[in-house]
Write a protein that holds these residues in place. Structure first.
Motif, short mmCIF file in Angstrom:
data_model
loop_
_atom_site.label_atom_id
_atom_site.label_comp_id
_atom_site.label_asym_id
_atom_site.label_seq_id
_atom_site.Cartn_x
_atom_site.Cartn_y
_atom_site.Cartn_z
N LEU A 272 31.80 54.99 12.23
CA LEU A 272 32.23 53.64 11.80
C LEU A 272 32.95 52.83 12.67
O LEU A 272 32.91 51.86 12.71
N ALA A 273 33.74 53.72 13.60
CA ALA A 273 34.88 53.03 14.47
C ALA A 273 34.27 53.29 16.06
O ALA A 273 35.04 52.56 16.73
N GLY A 274 33.17 53.74 16.23
CA GLY A 274 32.99 53.97 17.88
C GLY A 274 32.62 52.82 18.21
O GLY A 274 31.88 51.95 17.54
N SER A 275 32.47 52.80 19.86
CA SER A 275 32.12 51.33 20.18
C SER A 275 30.48 50.89 19.70
O SER A 275 30.27 49.66 19.70
N LEU A 281 28.26 46.22 14.29
CA LEU A 281 28.83 45.27 13.31
C LEU A 281 29.23 44.03 13.77
O LEU A 281 29.07 42.91 13.00
N ALA A 282 29.51 43.76 15.05
CA ALA A 282 29.51 42.28 15.57
C ALA A 282 28.23 41.77 15.52
O ALA A 282 28.29 40.41 15.19
N THR A 301 38.75 51.93 33.03
CA THR A 301 38.61 52.20 31.61
C THR A 301 37.42 52.10 31.00
O THR A 301 37.16 52.57 29.87
N ASP A 302 36.22 52.09 31.96
CA ASP A 302 34.83 52.19 31.38
C ASP A 302 34.67 51.15 30.08
O ASP A 302 34.22 51.67 29.17
N ALA A 303 35.22 49.90 30.08
CA ALA A 303 35.15 49.11 28.87
C ALA A 303 33.95 48.88 28.43
O ALA A 303 32.91 48.55 28.98
N PRO A 304 33.53 49.35 26.96
CA PRO A 304 32.64 49.08 26.24
C PRO A 304 32.32 47.73 26.03
O PRO A 304 33.24 46.96 25.75
N PRO A 305 31.17 47.20 25.62
CA PRO A 305 30.79 45.97 25.23
C PRO A 305 31.93 45.60 23.94
O PRO A 305 32.12 44.61 23.57
N ALA A 306 32.11 46.56 23.04
CA ALA A 306 32.84 46.42 21.76
C ALA A 306 34.17 45.85 22.17
O ALA A 306 34.64 45.05 21.51
N GLU A 307 34.75 46.24 23.12
CA GLU A 307 36.07 45.77 23.83
C GLU A 307 36.09 44.30 24.02
O GLU A 307 37.06 43.34 23.58
N LEU A 332 36.20 45.17 10.65
CA LEU A 332 36.48 46.22 11.64
C LEU A 332 37.83 46.86 11.27
O LEU A 332 38.05 48.17 11.09
N ALA A 333 38.82 46.04 10.65
CA ALA A 333 40.22 46.42 9.96
C ALA A 333 39.92 47.46 8.88
O ALA A 333 40.51 48.36 8.59
N ASP A 334 38.72 47.15 7.96
CA ASP A 334 38.49 47.94 6.90
C ASP A 334 38.03 49.26 7.41
O ASP A 334 38.24 50.43 6.73
N ARG A 335 37.14 49.47 8.47
CA ARG A 335 36.93 50.61 9.09
C ARG A 335 37.86 51.54 9.40
O ARG A 335 38.05 52.65 9.08
N VAL A 336 38.82 50.76 10.22
CA VAL A 336 39.88 51.62 10.96
C VAL A 336 40.77 52.23 9.94
O VAL A 336 41.29 53.06 9.77
N ALA A 337 41.03 51.36 8.73
CA ALA A 337 42.03 51.61 7.66
C ALA A 337 41.61 52.87 6.92
O ALA A 337 42.34 53.83 6.70
N LEU A 338 40.24 53.29 6.97
CA LEU A 338 39.62 54.34 6.24
C LEU A 338 40.20 55.66 7.03
O LEU A 338 40.59 56.81 6.27
N GLY A 339 40.13 55.68 8.52
CA GLY A 339 40.55 56.77 9.14
C GLY A 339 42.11 57.02 9.30
O GLY A 339 42.59 57.95 8.95
#
Length: 415
Positions: A272-275, A281-282, A301-307, A332-339
């Motif tokens: 749900l919340a990995g990059s 989702l984007a 940081t090996d920045a992923p595109p999600a960042e 995104l907040a909906d997903r993070v809030a689940l964890g």
């Protein structure tokens, strides 16, 4: 961090134990407060003037403190001398290991960074080549700091660190060169090498210098290429029986259509919340990463595109330029809030800090959204904050861990 409270050695302590306790207390005060006079040490410790004079002489002879100036333009003489910790007494090395990079910081005994170096690790590099690259970066950072050798090293890496053996393990996604490098560092430097999970070190940095300075109990929720968490309860980092505390990527959650397994976290919160999931989702919201950012951007940081996508969405919302960005942040907040809700239901930490590249990119805009959704999902009052240390949280935590270990040894001179 609050300065240590004065606590003179108890009456039942032996003279040697009392000296050790008093010396350590004085050193902790000099670290937290900066240079102090003998009179100030007397006031802060509650010790007698002769006892303070003895410990000052003892610590000077041990090479741990020195006169660094005088207090006040009008004062002169012994009572005005300012004593400070000899910061160059030891050089500390912190390492942040990523799949495609290694970053090294060399700091003094007070934790002040004297040099920092980063090097990329190629996708096609062999483990031996990657280790050689990392060792070369360590040597360059030490040379830049003017250090002959490290006193203590601390390494932050993804994966599980077994509390019983100190060995690095985890899933097949963990680069093999990480564990090899730790062994090489121990052999080459003949210095203590501390190995810790990267998220745990980021939590240490947030606890000491960041968003959780006013909390003894909190959870750092790591949102980056993968997901994870660090748990601090009553001021102490909790690692679990096998080092697996906080492996939230394996947490079963609704919305993934599958279940995680012992060999992989696909189907868990990671899905749900990995990059990779956030990039998808984007795309659903019609968002694309800005040119010149994302996976191809150099850096530790090996920045992923999600960042880049999250950062662009926050910027667009601030400018009122793109309603799709706000909708993406809501999802995104909906997903993070689940964890976060699952963690809070079990631990009731009172505070959740959003870290990792994605958590930092979301900043207060994401944290506030998660807080609102978490309040609806859980009856437990929980403060949600964006990480404050920044993209160097793992590296800073490694330096702080190395400093703690070195001070445990050096701040206990023989009586």
């Amino acid at each position: 961090m609050h300065p240590p409270r004065a606590a003179a050695a108890g009456r039942t302590a032996s003279p040697a134990t009392a000296r050790l306790i008093n010396d350590r207390l004085a050193l902790q005060l000099l670290q937290s407060e900066g240079p102090l006079t003998a009179g100030q040490l007397k006031t802060l410790t509650g010790l007698s003037r002769p006892t303070v004079a003895d410990l000052v002489e003892r610590l000077q002879q041990a090479g741990l403190i020195a006169v660094v100036g005088e207090s006040g333009a009008q004062r002169r003489g012994p009572n005005a001398r300012l004593y400070g910790i000899v910061a160059d007494r030891a050089h500390l090395v912190g390492l942040d290991l990523r799949t495609r990079s290694v970053t090294v910081a060399v700091a003094d005994l007070l934790g002040r960074v004297r040099a920092e170096r980063t090097a990329p690790v190629g996708a096609d590099d062999t483990p031996d080549t990657a280790v050689a690259t990392a060792l070369a970066v360590v040597d360059k950072a030490l040379a830049a700091a003017g250090a002959d050798r490290p006193h203590t090293l601390a390494v932050g890496a993804p994966g599980l660190v077994d509390p019983a053996t100190g060995r690095l393990g985890g899933t097949d996604r963990i680069p093999t060169w990480h564990a090899t490098l730790v062994g090489e560092l121990r052999t080459r430097t003949a210095a203590p090498v501390l190995l810790e999970n990267e998220v745990n070190l980021a939590a240490l940095a947030e606890q000491r210098e960041g968003a959780a300075r006013d909390h003894d109990t909190f959870v750092l929720l790591w949102l980056g290429h993968g997901t994870g968490a660090a748990v601090v309860l009553d001021g102490a980092l909790r690692r679990g029986a096998s080092g697996g505390t906080g492996e939230i990527g394996f947490l079963p959650v609704p919305g993934t259509g599958a279940l995680p397994s012992a060999t992989g976290c696909d189907g868990g919160f990671h899905s749900l919340a990995g990059s990779t999931a956030l990039c998808a989702l984007a795309a659903e919201h019609g968002l694309a990463a800005p040119p010149g950012d994302g996976a191809g951007r150099p850096g530790p940081t090996d920045a992923p595109p999600a960042e880049a996508l999250v950062r662009a969405a926050v910027t667009a919302e601030e400018r009122g330029a793109d309603p799709a960005g706000a909708a993406f942040l809501d999802a995104l907040a909906d997903r993070v809030a689940l964890g976060a809700a699952a963690v809070c239901a079990v631990l009731d930490p009172g505070c959740v800090v959003l870290g990792g590249e994605i958590g930092l990119a979301g900043g207060a805009a994401l944290a506030d959204r998660v807080a609102g959704r978490l309040a609806r999902l859980s009856p437990l009052r929980t403060d949600v904050r964006a990480g404050a240390v920044g993209g160097r949280a793992v590296l800073r935590g490694a330096v702080l861990a190395a400093r703690d270990a070195a001070q445990d040894e050096l701040f206990a001179p023989a009586g």
